[in-house]
Design a protein around this motif. Sequence first.
Motif: not given
Length: 267
Positions: A181-195, A175-177
């Motif tokens: 990042d999965f627990h507050g480090g990055v905007d959840p919308a970004v996490v969702r899209q990359k996943l 994912t590049g994360l």
Amino acid sequence: MTTHFVRQTTRILVLNPNSSASMTHGVEEAIRGMNLPQSTEIYTYTAPADSPASINDGDDVLRSSDIVYKNLTASGTLQQYDAVLVACFSVHPLVERLAQLDGPRGKLVVTGIFEASVLSSLALLKPPLQNDPPRKWGIVTTGKFWEAHLTEGVNSFLGTDANSVNDKFAGVESTGLEAGDFHGGVDPAVVRQKLIEATQRLLSKGTVECVVMGCAGMAGLDEIIRSAAVEQYGAEQGNRVFIVDGVRAGVGLLQQTVRNKELFQKA
């Protein structure tokens, strides 16, 4: 007055080798959703503060191994447990190192969430029908480093080499994360899209029946992967895809392995 021993419990330590308490909390939430017998007790451990907060490369793996091993052996904590699950999705040295130590019933039973996920995925794959392409499993993970690390780890664990063709393994997509990042480090919308994007790349590699969440920090994010599968394969096939959580796979495997050790090994 005479007392009698009635029931022996199985005590499992789920070990987070990084120092992130929030990641341990996510692991705990995944375990709470499991249907376990009352005779199985689960405890969690978070690595000391000098361990990496997120394990992102080989140096972090080795550093966390040394710090946690020193802490656990100095404290004698492991003598309380029958089994240990190393909750880092990597070829983590703690799996081998801790398996040399004793618990209350002999050598500790130890596995990692990586190893448990591989075994669970292989068990879940249906045999292909005659002349059908092979049914596959694969891993969605965090950073680019893990693509080679985990691919090599799968080959080593299954006893194959880099030149062998493994028809059942679809590979690793990142994912590049980072784990945090999965627990507050990055905007959840970004996490969702990359996943979603990483999952769909994996699913495009054939008939993929099992998707492994290749990071302990992904605990609780299986519905994002499910949505990617439904979008890629359609509702009927997408909802049949197994989404393997390594923590749950590891706890289930250790519980059965402790029992098997008693059944099949001479006392």
